[in-house]
Write a protein that holds these residues in place. Structure first.
Motif, PDB file in Angstrom:
ATOM      1  N   LYS A 330       0.554  -1.163  -0.306  1.00 11.45           N
ATOM      2  CA  LYS A 330      -0.213   0.178  -0.130  1.00 11.45           C
ATOM      3  C   LYS A 330       1.161   1.060  -0.208  1.00 11.45           C
ATOM      4  N   VAL A 331       1.115   2.259  -0.866  1.00 12.50           N
ATOM      5  CA  VAL A 331       1.293   2.877  -0.650  1.00 12.50           C
ATOM      6  C   VAL A 331       0.663   4.669  -0.786  1.00 12.50           C
ATOM      7  N   GLY A 332      -0.407   4.754  -0.771  1.00 13.55           N
ATOM      8  CA  GLY A 332      -1.031   5.844  -0.582  1.00 13.55           C
ATOM      9  C   GLY A 332      -2.775   5.523  -0.342  1.00 13.55           C
ATOM     10  N   GLN A 333      -3.576   6.618   0.169  1.00 10.54           N
ATOM     11  CA  GLN A 333      -4.753   6.362   0.869  1.00 10.54           C
ATOM     12  C   GLN A 333      -5.399   7.876   0.345  1.00 10.54           C
ATOM     13  N   TYR A 349       6.350  -1.389 -13.708  1.00 11.34           N
ATOM     14  CA  TYR A 349       5.616  -1.352 -12.127  1.00 11.34           C
ATOM     15  C   TYR A 349       4.336  -0.195 -12.649  1.00 11.34           C
ATOM     16  N   VAL A 350       3.073  -0.250 -12.192  1.00 11.44           N
ATOM     17  CA  VAL A 350       2.287   0.547 -11.967  1.00 11.44           C
ATOM     18  C   VAL A 350       1.754   0.722 -10.579  1.00 11.44           C
ATOM     19  N   ALA A 351       0.924   1.525 -10.112  1.00  9.54           N
ATOM     20  CA  ALA A 351      -0.220   2.292  -9.238  1.00  9.54           C
ATOM     21  C   ALA A 351      -1.559   2.150  -9.385  1.00  9.54           C
ATOM     22  N   VAL A 352      -1.657   1.166  -9.058  1.00  8.82           N
ATOM     23  CA  VAL A 352      -3.290   0.761  -8.995  1.00  8.82           C
ATOM     24  C   VAL A 352      -4.220   1.511  -7.692  1.00  8.82           C
ATOM     25  N   LYS A 353      -5.122   2.253  -8.074  1.00 10.37           N
ATOM     26  CA  LYS A 353      -5.792   3.331  -7.048  1.00 10.37           C
ATOM     27  C   LYS A 353      -7.707   2.419  -7.377  1.00 10.37           C
ATOM     28  N   ILE A 354      -7.693   1.774  -5.958  1.00  9.10           N
ATOM     29  CA  ILE A 354      -8.946   0.911  -5.947  1.00  9.10           C
ATOM     30  C   ILE A 354      -9.740   2.553  -5.310  1.00  9.10           C
ATOM     31  N   LEU A 355     -10.954   2.562  -6.296  1.00 10.75           N
ATOM     32  CA  LEU A 355     -11.695   3.695  -5.851  1.00 10.75           C
ATOM     33  C   LEU A 355     -12.784   3.410  -4.853  1.00 10.75           C
ATOM     34  N   ASN A 356     -13.269   3.491  -4.111  1.00 10.89           N
ATOM     35  CA  ASN A 356     -14.045   3.922  -3.544  1.00 10.89           C
ATOM     36  C   ASN A 356     -15.464   3.515  -4.133  1.00 10.89           C
ATOM     37  N   ASN A 357     -16.690   2.788  -3.525  1.00  8.62           N
ATOM     38  CA  ASN A 357     -17.822   2.420  -4.296  1.00  8.62           C
ATOM     39  C   ASN A 357     -18.797   3.589  -3.297  1.00  8.62           C
ATOM     40  N   VAL A 358     -18.624   4.678  -4.109  1.00  6.77           N
ATOM     41  CA  VAL A 358     -19.753   6.191  -3.498  1.00  6.77           C
ATOM     42  C   VAL A 358     -20.841   6.308  -5.161  1.00  6.77           C
ATOM     43  N   LYS A 359     -21.253   7.295  -4.425  1.00  6.84           N
ATOM     44  CA  LYS A 359     -22.063   8.316  -5.191  1.00  6.84           C
ATOM     45  C   LYS A 359     -21.252   8.745  -6.024  1.00  6.84           C
ATOM     46  N   LEU A 396      -5.074   1.664 -13.362  1.00 15.07           N
ATOM     47  CA  LEU A 396      -3.624   1.153 -13.000  1.00 15.07           C
ATOM     48  C   LEU A 396      -2.575   2.595 -13.850  1.00 15.07           C
ATOM     49  N   TYR A 397      -2.305   3.481 -12.843  1.00 18.61           N
ATOM     50  CA  TYR A 397      -1.278   4.574 -13.644  1.00 18.61           C
ATOM     51  C   TYR A 397       0.201   3.731 -14.274  1.00 18.61           C
ATOM     52  N   GLU A 398       1.198   4.452 -14.627  1.00 20.10           N
ATOM     53  CA  GLU A 398       2.468   4.311 -14.489  1.00 20.10           C
ATOM     54  C   GLU A 398       2.993   4.574 -12.883  1.00 20.10           C
ATOM     55  N   PHE A 399       4.267   4.165 -12.346  1.00 29.65           N
ATOM     56  CA  PHE A 399       4.172   4.166 -10.863  1.00 29.65           C
ATOM     57  C   PHE A 399       5.111   5.100 -10.983  1.00 29.65           C
ATOM     58  N   LEU A 400       4.964   5.875  -9.803  1.00 26.04           N
ATOM     59  CA  LEU A 400       6.268   7.377  -9.929  1.00 26.04           C
ATOM     60  C   LEU A 400       6.981   7.442  -8.225  1.00 26.04           C
ATOM     61  N   PRO A 401       8.202   6.758  -8.124  1.00 20.02           N
ATOM     62  CA  PRO A 401       8.765   6.579  -6.897  1.00 20.02           C
ATOM     63  C   PRO A 401       8.136   7.998  -5.502  1.00 20.02           C
ATOM     64  N   ASN A 402       8.570   8.940  -6.701  1.00 15.00           N
ATOM     65  CA  ASN A 402       8.718  10.326  -5.640  1.00 15.00           C
ATOM     66  C   ASN A 402       7.359  10.634  -4.636  1.00 15.00           C
ATOM     67  N   ASN A 403       6.346   9.740  -5.374  1.00 17.16           N
ATOM     68  CA  ASN A 403       5.173  10.533  -4.316  1.00 17.16           C
ATOM     69  C   ASN A 403       4.782  11.792  -4.716  1.00 17.16           C
ATOM     70  N   ASP A 458       8.220  11.511 -10.463  1.00 22.51           N
ATOM     71  CA  ASP A 458       9.297  10.529 -11.174  1.00 22.51           C
ATOM     72  C   ASP A 458      10.674   9.581 -10.146  1.00 22.51           C
ATOM     73  N   ASN A 459      11.251   9.606 -10.733  1.00 22.77           N
ATOM     74  CA  ASN A 459      12.333   8.701  -9.887  1.00 22.77           C
ATOM     75  C   ASN A 459      13.505   9.999 -10.511  1.00 22.77           C
ATOM     76  N   LYS A 460      13.602  11.193 -11.294  1.00 25.62           N
ATOM     77  CA  LYS A 460      14.643  12.057 -11.974  1.00 25.62           C
ATOM     78  C   LYS A 460      13.589  13.434 -11.570  1.00 25.62           C
ATOM     79  N   PHE A 461      13.174  13.328 -10.923  1.00 23.46           N
ATOM     80  CA  PHE A 461      11.650  14.013 -10.425  1.00 23.46           C
ATOM     81  C   PHE A 461      11.470  15.234 -11.313  1.00 23.46           C
ATOM     82  N   ASN A 462      10.511  14.440 -12.507  1.00 25.60           N
ATOM     83  CA  ASN A 462      10.282  15.293 -13.303  1.00 25.60           C
ATOM     84  C   ASN A 462       8.418  15.121 -12.814  1.00 25.60           C
TER      85      ASN A 462
END
Length: 634
Positions: A330-333, A349-359, A396-403, A458-462
């Motif tokens: 888990k990397v974020g919420q 590597y990818v960042a997978v955002k699980i969406l809440n089941n809300v209105k 699913l997005y490209e994974f960016l390591p520097n948050n 990203d890893n080079k702070f772009n």
């Protein structure tokens, strides 16, 4: 390809027989070369003894080049050759004196007494022109603390349960000790060291144990500056013939005169390898050509496989669990849901955002997939895929390591670790990403939620803009968009999104949000600052200080930092003008950030508090209602 293979075959057919014949001519020789294979050699270029008859070096000299029991071999453990003797005795030969028929040896394991009892079975012995003393090795079950100077402990033969000593044989025996064996040692020692035995000073300033050999006798040949060999020596001689043979002397090999036959040999020796090189080069050329074509094909196949991943793909929920390894990392919420780190089958590597089941989740999901599926820019995060499996939805997005950027501007320590020059590059990258959204696609994309949380690094702070859940699409010719309700994040929402008194909602709303983001980068999201014990809005505070030429109080570490801070601040203030018409477009913002900043002027104040009128005021000749009415527009 077929032509090159045909040429290669022709070259091989023509040149191989010629190369073989030339090599044979070059290698041919007369009887005077029969001992060339026994020429002296050594294991290394430095400090290693010269190896020749009666010694031979295994792997280089045939058996007829040496005398039985005089075989040496090179080892990676030492620069000295190893001598294998009967009963598994192995020593290093550090020096060979062919005139005195003496060798200097050392034990590889530093415990020569362990090998000494078996030395008598070898063709080598201690030197005979010295007086000998008798010594006894004894094994004692306890430590002897009262022995005389004639006693010495052998550390390498002792352990915790018993001690081994060497003593003069005429010493009194002890009840707790057992005699092991007697030895006679010559009185030529330079100093006593019973673990490595006796070290002897020989030529080359080398220490070791000196031994000599009596047979075969070669010292007479050495005295005449000649080499020594066995009579009637050849490769088919048996061991008995070698042992019973007599030695003879022969002249050291000399360079023969260059006659006709010698010239032919040299020509053959040169021509043969040259033709072989030509053949090998041709073969290598064809092989390399084939290999490069195969590598190109592999590269193309890999590109096509990866290119498929560039287009958003649909995944099932079972795929999502496999990609995230059962949601392990888990990397974020946030309010939208939870983000996990995952890995696709091609090691992407990818960042997978699980969406809440809300209105409203369905609209945001469709909006983000529809919008991001058409975006390809270095400063916009790439949508790799999505999942719509029943009520479960994921992106699913490209994974960016520097948050996110928010992490680096909310903390002064993190911000200073990047430096103002890097922060400027990040700001310029975000501006180019927004400019692409406004002008680079078939339809204009309005983000409506530009803020530091939605800028990933990203890893080079772009920087890469993310989260298009609130985005809207419109044509490039459309100057305004309709909106049923305000959207965005408080603190970054443009005034016209709340109230149409300021104008219509348009791409200038993203410009306002970007301006607030720039001021955040400058001030570290200081919503309020203390000034003369009164609290005021940070953008308004920084405008007053900039307008009056006062110090902004930012930490300066390098030359040029102050210039960057001033540029970011001025551009930010231009972007947060209350009326959209007063704000520059993102294309102009990019030009302002790319310039040197010296020509930038401070804009007029965009804040209502600069005009004391309670209900109505003017800004740049325009009237506005300070009591903003929130309206809904379809």
């Amino acid at each position: 390809m077929a032509i090159s293979q045909g040429i290669l075959l022709l070259i091989v057919i023509l040149l191989v027989p010629m190369a073989a014949a030339a090599t044979v001519v070059g290698l041919g020789g007369g009887a005077e070369e029969q001992h060339a294979e026994c020429l002296p050699t050594s294991c290394s270029k430095h400090d290693s003894p010269e190896i020749r008859f009666p010694f031979r070096l295994k792997g280089r000299h045939p058996k007829n080049c040496g005398y039985p029991g005089f075989d040496l071999s090179c080892t990676p453990l030492s620069k000295y050759p190893a001598l294998e003797l009967p009963f598994s005795v192995s020593v290093f030969v550090k020096n060979i004196n062919y005139t005195s028929q003496t060798i200097l040896i050392s034990d590889p394991n530093g415990c020569f007494p362990r090998q000494h009892p078996n030395l008598s079975a070898s063709p080598f012995q201690f030197l005979t022109n010295y007086n000998y003393h008798n010594f006894t090795f004894i094994n004692c079950s306890q430590i002897i603390t009262y022995y005389s100077i004639d006693w010495s402990e052998i550390d390498c033969l002792s352990d915790q349960s018993h001690k081994v000593y060497v003593v003069r044989s005429d010493s009194s025996p002890l009840i707790s000790c057992t005699k092991m064996y007697n030895i006679s040692l010559p009185d030529y020692t330079y100093r006593y060291d019973y673990n490595t035995f006796f070290f002897y000073w020989l030529d080359n300033n080398t220490f070791g144990v000196p031994l000599n050999w009596n047979k075969p006798i070669c010292r007479d040949c050495e005295a005449k500056r000649k080499y020594c060999r066995l009579k009637n020596n050849n490769s088919s001689s048996s061991n008995s013939q070698l042992l019973n043979g007599l030695t003879e002397c022969f002249d050291k090999p000399k360079r023969p005169p260059m006659g006709a036959s010698t010239k032919r040999k040299i020509a053959g020796a040169v021509l043969g390898p040259t033709l072989l090189v030509v053949v090998v080069t041709a073969i290598y050329h064809v092989y390399r050509s084939n290999k490069m074509k195969k590598a190109d094909q592999v590269k193309i196949d890999k590109f096509l496989e990866d290119y498929k991943a560039l287009k958003p793909s649909r995944y099932s929920y079972a795929d999502i669990k496999k990609i995230t390894n059962q949601f392990e990392d888990k990397v974020g919420q946030g309010g939208y849901g939870i983000v996990y780190k995952g890995k696709l089958s091609n090691d992407v590597y990818v960042a997978v955002k699980i969406l809440n089941n809300v209105k409203g989740n369905g609209d945001e999901f469709i909006n983000e997939v529809q919008t991001m599926g058409r975006i390809h820019h270095i400063n916009v995060v790439r949508l790799v895929g999505y999942c719509a499996d029943g009520f479960r939805r994921a992106l699913l997005y490209e994974f960016l390591p520097n948050n996110s950027l928010e992490k680096f501007i909310s903390s002064n320590q993190e911000k200073h670790s990047l430096g103002w020059e890097k922060l400027h590059d990040i700001a310029l990258g975000i501006a180019k990403g927004i400019e692409y959204l406004h002008l680079g696609c078939d339809q204009r994309i309005l983000h409506f939620d530009i803020k530091p949380h939605n800028v990933l690094l990203d890893n080079k702070f772009n920087p890469k803009i993310s989260d298009f859940g609130l985005a809207k699409l419109c044509s490039k010719e459309q100057s305004a968009v309709s909106m049923t309700a305000a959207r965005g994040t408080v603190g970054y929402i443009a005034p016209e999104v709340f109230s149409r008194n300021f104008g219509n909602v348009s791409y200038k709303s993203d410009v306002y949000s970007f301006g607030m983001l720039l001021l955040d980068m400058v001030g570290g999201r200081q919503n309020t600052v203390t000034q003369n014990t009164s609290e005021c809005y940070f953008p308004e505070w920084i405008y007053k200080h900039l307008d009056q030429g006062e110090d902004l109080g930012m930490q300066i570490e390098k030359d040029g930092d102050a210039k960057i801070i001033r540029k970011l601040t001025i551009v930010g203030l231009w972007c947060i003008q209350w009326y959209p018409v007063d704000r520059p477009s993102m294309k102009v913002v990019v030009q302002m950030l790319e310039g040197d900043g010296d020509t930038l002027t401070v804009p007029h104040s965009p804040f209502a508090s600069t005009n004391p009128m309670p209900t109505r005021g003017t800004t740049s000749g325009r009237t506005f209602n300070s009591e903003l009415e929130v309206i809904s527009e379809s």
